[in-house]
Design a protein around this motif. Structure first.
Motif, PDB file in Angstrom:
ATOM      1  N   THR A 348      56.802 195.247  71.904  1.00  0.00           N
ATOM      2  CA  THR A 348      57.217 194.786  73.221  1.00  0.00           C
ATOM      3  C   THR A 348      57.797 195.966  73.994  1.00  0.00           C
ATOM      4  N   LEU A 452      54.231 188.567  73.340  1.00  0.00           N
ATOM      5  CA  LEU A 452      53.945 187.984  72.032  1.00  0.00           C
ATOM      6  C   LEU A 452      52.948 186.824  72.122  1.00  0.00           C
ATOM      7  N   TYR A 456      49.128 187.503  70.726  1.00  0.00           N
ATOM      8  CA  TYR A 456      49.069 187.316  69.274  1.00  0.00           C
ATOM      9  C   TYR A 456      49.100 185.865  68.798  1.00  0.00           C
ATOM     10  N   VAL A 476      57.492 181.952  67.772  1.00  0.00           N
ATOM     11  CA  VAL A 476      57.359 182.082  69.230  1.00  0.00           C
ATOM     12  C   VAL A 476      57.673 180.748  69.896  1.00  0.00           C
ATOM     13  N   TYR A 492      62.116 185.567  69.028  1.00  0.00           N
ATOM     14  CA  TYR A 492      61.043 186.484  69.403  1.00  0.00           C
ATOM     15  C   TYR A 492      61.079 187.737  68.530  1.00  0.00           C
ATOM     16  N   GLU A 496      58.228 189.286  66.127  1.00  0.00           N
ATOM     17  CA  GLU A 496      57.754 190.659  66.201  1.00  0.00           C
ATOM     18  C   GLU A 496      57.777 191.323  64.828  1.00  0.00           C
TER      19      GLU A 496
END
Length: 541
Positions: A348, A452, A456, A476, A492, A496
């Motif tokens: 990110t 995200l 993904y 998420v 989040y 990640e």
């Protein structure tokens, strides 16, 4: 945006903080402004020119002229109302949208609650296969419009979460609370559409006219002049009845280029007014070429290398990890990008809250010895190729990356150009053999979630490589439903961390807008979404 999202040109240097400047501005106050002047801006060939389908920067730049969003963003990345009078909620689940009076489409139709409800239902209806369908998944009723079996026709064609209150008011009920929903409404997919867009505005499900995107009818400050001239240009002119902030120019000519060097040459010859991304090969001379007409500003862009999950050569995560460790990101940033590039070690961008440095861990650390050992142990392929779009400034850095892989892994590697970004995306969608491929992303709205979810999540709107991990999806989702920003960020960040283990893509660089303009324009600004601000630019003389 509203440019954001997949970027044909994203290969840019980074501004470390937003505190540097909210957007680049150049040209000073020299020369008198021409309110009727037409400015020319270089773009790549759009893949689509309709709100439901546009998910790349070329098309989004054009749509930002033709449409006005419900909200835009201030210098602190906070949403403010544009076409909306107010957007309110008491629980982050049911939102009330009240529209401003006096707004019309370019054909004179009034902009109403139905203009939004119909457009959103169309995009959310699974059989329409809209590229931006994913962005409506938070609205109640989305699952009914998108059965798990794509061959099953939905029993309904409208979102139960959309309710008309009156001609200027509607409510949006989400399937779960989402505190950032107001910001989401700044995205291209949430533009309204007029009755004239539909084959019949009374039929269900709605069917978009086949030729609508050739001459879109929007609610924005500019209307299309003629039609989209594919691989050549799109021209827009000022819409005099626009009820929002009036632009300072009479129109814009979006010139479509397949070659970034040709685009830059046109700028130097004063035949093009704005180049949004200076070619990599010209960074060493651009200061002398343009002087103070060369500008930089913060961007949300992120360049990465993707692995197609349908290609068995990259199925083993150790193969992907070895390739990552064989890439010297700092060398490419310093030598290819003249030290103006920022190597990326996270998934990110630093411009969003919750960013952490080096979340990729050892997988993104340059370690050629370990890389070769791991590659051989995992029986990586003897031949590699990296596909990229030739209508963006990528040839030099992709070839440099291939050379590193040749040297550090002892393999053959070929940089494979595709003529246009749209061509590359189409090949990936068809699961054709493209090998690894470069992608760039610029956010749709300022949130970690926007880096995200779309990229993904299973079925994400820009998940072109087919990555899927239920645990990632769950985290998420938990973040989007969290009651506070801090709690959302925690989820989040956990999501990640899963990317760092799975490595569906390799982070390469974070970007900055590096742009230039002609002597015929002033007050040129490009924002965090890599979009030329058409409300600020002025024509000189």
């Amino acid at each position: 945006m509203q440019v954001r999202r997949l970027a044909a040109w994203a290969a840019l240097p980074l501004a470390v903080t937003l505190g540097l400047t909210a957007c680049g501005k150049s040209g000073g106050d020299s020369g008198s402004a021409n309110q009727n002047g037409v400015v020319s801006i270089g773009i790549s060939e759009p893949q689509f020119l309709s709100p439901a389908n546009t998910s790349e920067t070329g098309g989004s730049q054009v749509l930002s002229a033709l449409f006005a969003p419900l909200v835009d963003f201030d210098e602190a990345n906070k949403p403010f109302e544009v076409a909306a009078q107010e957007i309110t909620t008491t629980d982050n689940k049911t939102w009330t949208v009240k529209l401003k009076d006096g707004w019309t489409f370019h054909n004179g139709e009034p902009v109403t609650a139905d203009s939004y409800i119909n457009a959103w239902n169309y995009a959310a209806y699974g059989p329409n296969a809209a590229k931006n369908n994913y962005f409506f998944d938070k609205i109640e009723g989305f699952k009914a419009l998108n059965p798990a079996d794509a061959a099953t026709k939905p029993e309904t064609s409208t979102l139960t979460g959309l309710k008309k209150v009156d001609d200027k008011t509607f409510t949006v009920t989400l399937s779960a609370p989402f505190s950032e929903f107001k910001a989401l409404l700044g995205y291209t997919a949430f533009y309204p559409l007029p009755k004239a867009a539909w084959e019949s505005d009374t039929a269900a499900p709605l069917v978009l006219k086949k030729d609508f995107q050739e001459a879109p009818i929007g609610n924005g400050p500019f209307k299309i002049k003629g039609t989209w001239q594919h691989d050549s240009q799109v021209e827009v002119e000022k819409y005099d009845a626009f009820a929002g902030t009036k632009p300072h120019i009479g129109g814009a000519l979006f010139k479509i280029y397949q070659n970034s060097d040709a685009e830059y040459a046109d700028l130097l010859a004063n035949n093009l007014d704005v180049v949004k991304q200076i070619p990599t090969e010209s960074l060493s001379t651009v200061q002398g070429d343009l002087g103070d007409r060369f500008q930089q500003s913060p961007s949300s862009s992120f360049t990465f290398l993707a692995f197609p999950t349908f290609d068995p050569r990259f199925k083993d995560v150790d193969v992907r990890k070895a390739i990552s460790m064989a890439i010297d990101r700092e060398e490419i940033a310093n030598k290819i990008f003249q030290g103006s590039q920022k190597a990326a070690y996270s998934f990110t961008s630093p411009v969003v809250a919750g960013y952490r440095d080096k979340t990729c861990g050892t997988a993104c650390e340059f370690n050629p010895t370990e890389a070769k050992s791991l590659y051989e142990k995992s029986k990586g392929p003897k031949e590699l190729n990296i596909s990229y779009n030739a209508d963006g400034p990528h040839k030099q850095w992709v070839e440099a990356t291939c050379n590193q892989l040749k040297t550090n892994l002892g393999v053959e590697c070929v940089a494979t150009p595709e003529p246009k970004f749209a061509d590359l995306l189409t090949k990936v969608e068809k699961k054709e053999d493209v090998g690894m491929f470069r992608l760039g992303w610029a956010f749709d709205y300022p949130s970690m979630e926007n880096y995200l979810g779309p990229l993904y999540s299973t079925g994400g709107s820009s998940n072109y490589y087919g990555y899927s991990n239920p645990e990632f999806d769950s985290l998420v989702k938990a973040g989007t439903e969290a009651p506070t920003t801090d709690e959302a960020i925690k989820k989040y960040q956990e999501a990640e961390d899963i990317l760092a283990k799975d490595l569906p893509v390799l982070p390469l660089r974070f970007g900055q807008n590096v742009f230039g303009h002609s002597t015929k324009v002033k007050n040129v600004a490009i924002d965090l979404f890599t979009r030329v601000d058409l409300n600020k630019i002025e024509s000189v003389g």
